[in-house]
Design a protein around this motif. Sequence first.
Motif, short mmCIF file in Angstrom:
data_model
loop_
_atom_site.label_atom_id
_atom_site.label_comp_id
_atom_site.label_asym_id
_atom_site.label_seq_id
_atom_site.Cartn_x
_atom_site.Cartn_y
_atom_site.Cartn_z
N ALA A 33 17.00 -3.59 1.93
CA ALA A 33 15.60 -3.83 3.10
C ALA A 33 14.70 -4.71 2.08
N TRP A 34 14.35 -6.08 2.77
CA TRP A 34 13.33 -6.51 2.14
C TRP A 34 11.93 -6.35 3.01
N THR A 35 11.16 -5.68 2.28
CA THR A 35 10.11 -5.02 2.91
C THR A 35 8.71 -5.59 2.83
N GLY A 36 8.63 -6.86 2.06
CA GLY A 36 7.32 -7.56 2.05
C GLY A 36 6.28 -6.65 1.63
N ASN A 37 5.01 -6.53 1.95
CA ASN A 37 3.79 -5.67 1.38
C ASN A 37 4.02 -4.12 1.92
N PHE A 38 4.99 -3.90 2.68
CA PHE A 38 5.32 -2.37 3.27
C PHE A 38 5.53 -1.53 2.22
N LEU A 39 6.51 -1.84 1.52
CA LEU A 39 6.73 -0.83 0.65
C LEU A 39 7.36 -1.45 -0.56
N GLY A 40 6.72 -0.97 -1.65
CA GLY A 40 7.06 -1.90 -3.05
C GLY A 40 8.00 -0.75 -3.87
N ASN A 41 7.79 -1.42 -5.32
CA ASN A 41 8.39 -0.62 -6.37
C ASN A 41 7.77 0.81 -6.52
N LYS A 42 8.53 1.87 -6.74
CA LYS A 42 8.11 3.33 -6.92
C LYS A 42 6.99 3.58 -7.75
N HIS A 43 6.84 2.51 -8.71
CA HIS A 43 5.62 2.68 -9.46
C HIS A 43 4.45 1.98 -9.15
N THR A 44 4.53 1.33 -8.06
CA THR A 44 3.01 0.71 -7.53
C THR A 44 2.37 1.44 -6.55
N LEU A 45 1.40 1.20 -6.51
CA LEU A 45 0.50 1.99 -5.33
C LEU A 45 0.02 0.75 -4.40
N PRO A 46 0.03 1.23 -3.15
CA PRO A 46 -0.12 0.58 -1.95
C PRO A 46 -1.44 0.18 -1.78
N MET A 47 -1.84 -0.87 -0.82
CA MET A 47 -3.19 -0.97 -0.64
C MET A 47 -3.38 -0.84 0.72
N LEU A 48 -4.35 0.32 1.03
CA LEU A 48 -4.76 0.68 2.25
C LEU A 48 -5.84 -0.23 2.81
N LEU A 49 -5.31 -1.23 3.54
CA LEU A 49 -6.35 -2.30 3.88
C LEU A 49 -7.03 -2.04 5.42
N GLU A 50 -6.12 -1.49 6.23
CA GLU A 50 -6.93 -1.32 7.46
C GLU A 50 -6.89 0.36 8.08
N ALA A 51 -6.35 1.04 7.26
CA ALA A 51 -6.46 2.32 7.74
C ALA A 51 -6.21 3.37 6.57
N GLY A 52 -6.37 4.69 6.91
CA GLY A 52 -5.92 5.75 5.85
C GLY A 52 -4.45 5.92 5.64
N PRO A 53 -4.14 7.20 5.10
CA PRO A 53 -2.71 7.33 4.85
C PRO A 53 -1.86 7.81 5.88
N LEU A 54 -2.40 8.74 6.97
CA LEU A 54 -1.66 9.16 8.06
C LEU A 54 -0.57 8.24 8.61
N PRO A 55 -1.35 7.09 9.18
CA PRO A 55 -0.36 6.19 9.72
C PRO A 55 0.56 5.51 9.04
N TYR A 56 0.26 5.35 7.74
CA TYR A 56 1.40 4.97 6.73
C TYR A 56 2.44 5.81 6.59
N ILE A 57 2.01 7.08 6.29
CA ILE A 57 3.24 8.28 6.21
C ILE A 57 4.05 8.16 7.17
N GLU A 58 3.54 8.22 8.53
CA GLU A 58 4.33 8.09 9.61
C GLU A 58 5.53 6.90 9.82
N THR A 59 4.91 6.05 9.31
CA THR A 59 5.75 4.56 9.48
C THR A 59 6.51 4.71 8.37
#
Length: 160
Positions: A33-59
């Motif tokens: 899967a080519w994921t763009g900014n959606f999902l990175g390497n397991k050692h890197t943190l995401p950047m929550l730019l538009e919302a908190g973690p709950l919608p991201y967890i769901e996605t």
Amino acid sequence: MSTLAAALCNSGISDRATRQGTTIVYEPETQTAWTGNFLGNKHTLPMLLEAGPLPYIETVTKFKTTLDVRRIVPGHGPMAKADAADRLIRYLYTLQEDVAEAKAAGLSAEAAVEAVPLREEFHLPWWFPAPLLHKLEPNFHRLNVLSTYRSMEAGGGTER
């Protein structure tokens, strides 16, 4: 010859943590899967730019249950295995819990940014091959704390 499949893996769930709608390019034969900014390497943190973690967890959960992925090609950083999604979900849940605790203790958003530490289990390992990320990691987490707090204020996250 295999067929590339483009999958809108949030299928009705807005990926508000990164941007509205996330397109994942998925190649089923190699389970890549080519994921763009959606999902990175397991050692890197995401950047929550538009919302908190709950919608991201769901996605991310929908991504995991929709596609049979073995390898992830993120938009930035080294390739990843499927377990990157599990670690991301763990980080987002602990972030939600820690910020909810800070908010329940009466801390302002600014105070929470200073007070909520990045848990040791989520720090980049010393050997990670992107030296600049070691410098950026604390700021990614601070941004995520602030986004989570603001999401809670707006009613977009459950609190303790």
